[in-house]
Enzyme design. Structure first.
Site, mmCIF file in Angstrom:
data_model
loop_
_atom_site.group_PDB
_atom_site.id
_atom_site.type_symbol
_atom_site.label_atom_id
_atom_site.label_comp_id
_atom_site.label_asym_id
_atom_site.label_seq_id
_atom_site.Cartn_x
_atom_site.Cartn_y
_atom_site.Cartn_z
ATOM 1 N N ASP A 294 0.855 -1.197 0.000
ATOM 2 C CA ASP A 294 0.000 0.000 0.000
ATOM 3 C C ASP A 294 0.891 1.248 0.000
ATOM 4 O O ASP A 294 0.865 2.040 0.935
ATOM 5 C CB ASP A 294 -0.900 -0.048 1.241
ATOM 6 N N LYS A 296 0.978 3.912 -1.907
ATOM 7 C CA LYS A 296 0.350 5.214 -2.206
ATOM 8 C C LYS A 296 1.335 6.161 -2.875
ATOM 9 O O LYS A 296 1.643 7.250 -2.389
ATOM 10 C CB LYS A 296 -0.237 5.851 -0.945
ATOM 11 N N ASP A 299 4.154 10.924 -6.563
ATOM 12 C CA ASP A 299 5.142 11.931 -6.949
ATOM 13 C C ASP A 299 5.267 11.978 -8.476
ATOM 14 O O ASP A 299 4.543 11.288 -9.190
ATOM 15 C CB ASP A 299 6.484 11.602 -6.280
HETATM 16 N N1 5IU Z 1 -6.739 2.729 3.949
HETATM 17 C C1 5IU Z 1 -7.887 3.176 4.571
HETATM 18 N N2 5IU Z 1 -8.685 4.047 3.910
HETATM 19 C C2 5IU Z 1 -8.410 4.509 2.659
HETATM 20 C C3 5IU Z 1 -7.226 4.042 2.054
HETATM 21 C C4 5IU Z 1 -6.430 3.151 2.703
HETATM 22 O O1 5IU Z 1 -8.196 2.802 5.688
HETATM 23 O O2 5IU Z 1 -9.173 5.270 2.105
HETATM 24 I I1 5IU Z 1 -6.779 4.684 0.258
HETATM 25 C C5 5IU Z 1 -5.841 1.784 4.594
HETATM 26 C C6 5IU Z 1 -5.215 2.245 5.842
HETATM 27 C C7 5IU Z 1 -5.031 0.997 6.617
HETATM 28 C C8 5IU Z 1 -6.198 0.101 6.170
HETATM 29 O O3 5IU Z 1 -3.823 0.394 6.185
HETATM 30 O O4 5IU Z 1 -6.545 0.565 4.868
HETATM 31 C C9 5IU Z 1 -7.398 0.114 7.064
HETATM 32 O O5 5IU Z 1 -7.065 -0.316 8.337
HETATM 33 P P1 5IU Z 1 -8.145 -0.556 9.494
HETATM 34 O O6 5IU Z 1 -9.118 -1.628 8.967
HETATM 35 O O7 5IU Z 1 -7.314 -1.077 10.640
HETATM 36 O O8 5IU Z 1 -8.817 0.731 9.791
#
Ligand code: 5IU
Length: 465
Positions: A294, A296, A299
Site C-alpha cells: 500500500d 500510495k 510523486d
Molecule cells: N486505507 C484506509 N482508507 C483509505 C485508504 C487506505 O483505511 O481510504 I486509500 C488503509 C489504511 C489501513 C487500512 O492500512 O486501509 C485500514 O485499516 P483498518 O481496517 O485497521 O482501519
C-alpha cells in the site's frame, strides 16, 4: 563398462544409493534412499559427477552467463564446473546476513544475465524453483537447470510450469538398469522401486488446503483474483499494519487459506529484509493470495520509478500490486507501468479514487472522474480502484474498499467504518480490506474466518439474485 555405468556402480558402492525400506521425511516408506552428499568424501567421484554434467551441458547447447548451485550438495559440483570450464558462480544464501549488505545472491551479475541452476537430485523441483525465484527477483534470467539425478517423480513437468527446462545426467530407470546389469540389485528390487516411483508422483506444491498453486507467475493479476475468489471462496484482503515482518509472515501462514490478498506497508516494518519479503512472497504463492504494497505513490514519474524499483525495499521485485494516487496526473501510472516491463511476473496497480477518512479531499466528483479517466490508456496495468463506491460498470476493474468493521464506527483519527454487508451490497465492493478488526482481535485466525465467511456470503447472495 562405460564411464557413466562405472560411476553408477561406484555410487552404489559408496552407499549413495541404498535399497531396503526407508522412512522419508514425509512419513512415506520408500524402497530406495538416495543421498549424494557422500560424494564429497571421494574427490574422483565428485569430479566425475561434474564432468558428466558438463558433457550434457555441451551436448544441449545451453547458453548461460553464470552458474548457481543449490545448497548444499550441488555447491561443490558447481564449484568444479565453474573452475574447470571457466564460468562465474553465483551463490544463493539460505538466509540473508543481518549485518552488512543484506544480499540474497552473492557474486557479480548484471540485469538480464542468464544463470544456469545446478542441483544434485530433483524430486518435485521445489528447491530449484526456490533458487530460480530468488535469482529472478534480482532480474537474472533462469531458463535451464541441470541435475545429476532425476527421480522421475514429475520434477521435469513441475519445472516446465515455471519455464525452466530440466537437463539431467541420469534417471532412476537408467540407474536401476545399470545396477541390475552389474548384479548389484535384483530385477525384483528394481521393479519395486519403479512401482514406488510410479505411485509417488509429485505436484507443485502440495498445499495444506488442497488447492494446487496456479501458474501464478504468469497469470495476469485480474484473472488470478477471479480464480482465487472462486476457488478459495474469499474476497477478504487482510491489512496487516504490523511493524514486524516476522509477525506478518507467521500470521500469513495461519490465515493464508482465508484471504485473497495481503496488504502491507513495508515502510513501517522494523525488520524488513529482502530475504524475509521473499519468504512472504513464497507464502503468498503457496497459499495463493496476492501481495499488495500500500505504497500510495504520489510523486512525479521519475521519482516514483525510483521509489518503486530501488532503495531498501525494491517493491517492484515482490509486490504483485501497489496503490497509487493519481494527483500528479496520469504520467504517474505510465511511469510505474514502465518500471515493471522487465519483470517477468505480472504486476498491477490500484488507483486510489476515494478515501475512507473523514473530510477526504477525494470526495469530489471531478477528482474521481479524473481517476477513472486514467484507466483508459493503462487498463492492463491498472486492475482497479481503492474506493468507497462502485465507479464504473466495467466489471474488469476490481473495487477494493477499506474502512471495514463488523461492530465499530471509526477510530479517534478520522477512520470511518462500514460493515462488510454495507461495503459489498451498498457500495459494490469486490474486495474488503480489513485491518484492525482482525489484527486487534483476541483470536486473529477465528476473526479472519468470520470476515471471510461474511464477505463471501454477501457476495454469493448478491450474485444469485
Ligand atoms: N486505507 C484506509 N482508507 C483509505 C485508504 C487506505 O483505511 O481510504 I486509500 C488503509 C489504511 C489501513 C487500512 O492500512 O486501509 C485500514 O485499516 P483498518 O481496517 O485497521 O482501519
Amino acid at each position: 563398462m562405460n564411464n557413466l555405468e562405472d560411476l553408477v556402480v561406484k555410487l552404489f558402492d559408496i552407499e549413495a544409493f541404498k535399497f531396503g525400506s526407508f522412512k522419508l521425511k514425509s512419513g512415506i516408506q520408500s524402497p530406495i534412499y538416495i543421498d549424494l552428499r557422500v560424494i564429497i568424501s571421494y574427490p574422483d567421484i565428485l569430479r566425475s559427477v561434474a564432468v558428466h554434467m558438463n558433457e550434457i551441458l555441451q551436448r544441449s547447447n545451453v547458453t548461460y552467463d553464470s552458474i548457481c548451485g543449490v545448497p548444499y550438495t550441488a555447491l561443490p559440483i558447481a564449484s568444479i564446473i565453474c573452475v574447470d570450464y571457466k564460468k562465474p558462480m553465483l551463490i544463493r544464501r539460505k538466509e540473508t546476513k543481518n549485518y552488512g549488505t543484506k544480499k540474497l545472491i552473492e557474486g557479480k551479475f548484471n540485469q538480464n544475465d542468464r544463470c544456469l541452476i545446478i542441483e544434485d537430485i530433483v524430486t518435485s523441483g521445489s528447491s530449484v524453483i526456490e533458487t530460480a525465484d530468488s535469482l529472478r527477483a534480482e532480474g537474472i534470467q533462469v531458463t535451464d537447470a541441470i541435475v545429476f539425478f532425476d527421480r522421475q517423480q514429475n520434477g521435469d513437468n513441475n519445472l516446465k510450469e515455471k519455464n525452466i527446462r530440466l537437463l539431467r545426467v541420469l534417471t532412476i530407470t537408467q540407474v536401476l538398469e545399470c545396477l541390475v546389469k552389474n548384479k548389484r540389485i535384483t530385477q525384483e528390487v528394481s521393479n519395486d522401486v519403479q512401482e514406488f516411483i510410479r505411485q509417488n508422483q509429485t505436484e507443485l506444491p502440495a498445499l495444506k488446503n488442497g488447492i494446487i498453486e496456479m501458474k501464478s507467475s504468469s497469470i495476469p493479476i485480474r484473472q488470478r483474483f477471479q480464480t482465487i475468489r472462486e476457488e478459495k471462496k474469499t474476497n477478504l484482503c487482510l491489512c496487516a499494519d504490523l511493524t514486524s515482518l516476522d509477525e506478518i509472515i507467521e500470521l500469513s501462514k495461519q490465515v493464508g487459506p482465508n484471504i485473497c490478498m495481503l496488504k502491507i506497508h513495508c515502510d513501517i516494518l522494523n525488520d524488513f529484509s529482502m530475504e524475509k519479503i521473499q519468504q512472504l512472497k513464497n507464502i503468498s504463492r503457496t497459499f495463493n493470495f496476492l501481495l499488495l504494497e500500500d505504497r500510495k505513490f504520489a510523486d512525479i514519474g521519475n521519482t516514483v520509478q525510483l521509489q518503486y524499483t530501488k532503495g531498501l525495499f525494491q517493491i517492484a521485485t515482490w509486490a504483485d500490486l501497489v496503490t497509487v494516487h493519481v494527483l500528479p496526473g496520469e504520467g504517474i501510472v505510465q511511469a510505474l507501468e514502465q518500471s515493471v516491463q522487465s519483470i517477468d511476473e505480472p504486476r498491477g496497480c490500484l488507483l486510489i479514487a476515494q478515501m475512507s477518512s473523514k473530510g477526504a479531499l477525494t470526495n469530489n466528483e471531478d477528482y474521481v472522474k479524473g481517476v477513472i479517466k486514467c484507466t483508459e490508456k493503462y487498463s492492463d496495468y491498472v486492475i482497479g480502484f481503492i474506493s468507497q463506491s462502485r465507479l464504473t460498470t466495467d466489471n474488469k476493474f476490481i473495487h477494493c474498499t477499506p474502512g471495514i468493521h463488523l461492530n465499530n464506527t471509526g477510530d479517534q483519527l478520522g477512520q470511518q467504518y462500514v460493515t462488510p454487508r454495507q461495503a459489498i451490497d451498498g457500495r459494490g465492493a469486490d474486495i474488503l480490506i480489513v485491518g484492525r478488526a482482525i489484527t486487534d482481535s483476541i483470536n486473529r485466525i477465528k476473526t479472519c474466518e468470520e470476515y471471510q465467511q461474511e464477505g463471501y456470503n454477501v457476495y454469493e447472495q448478491l450474485r444469485n439474485i
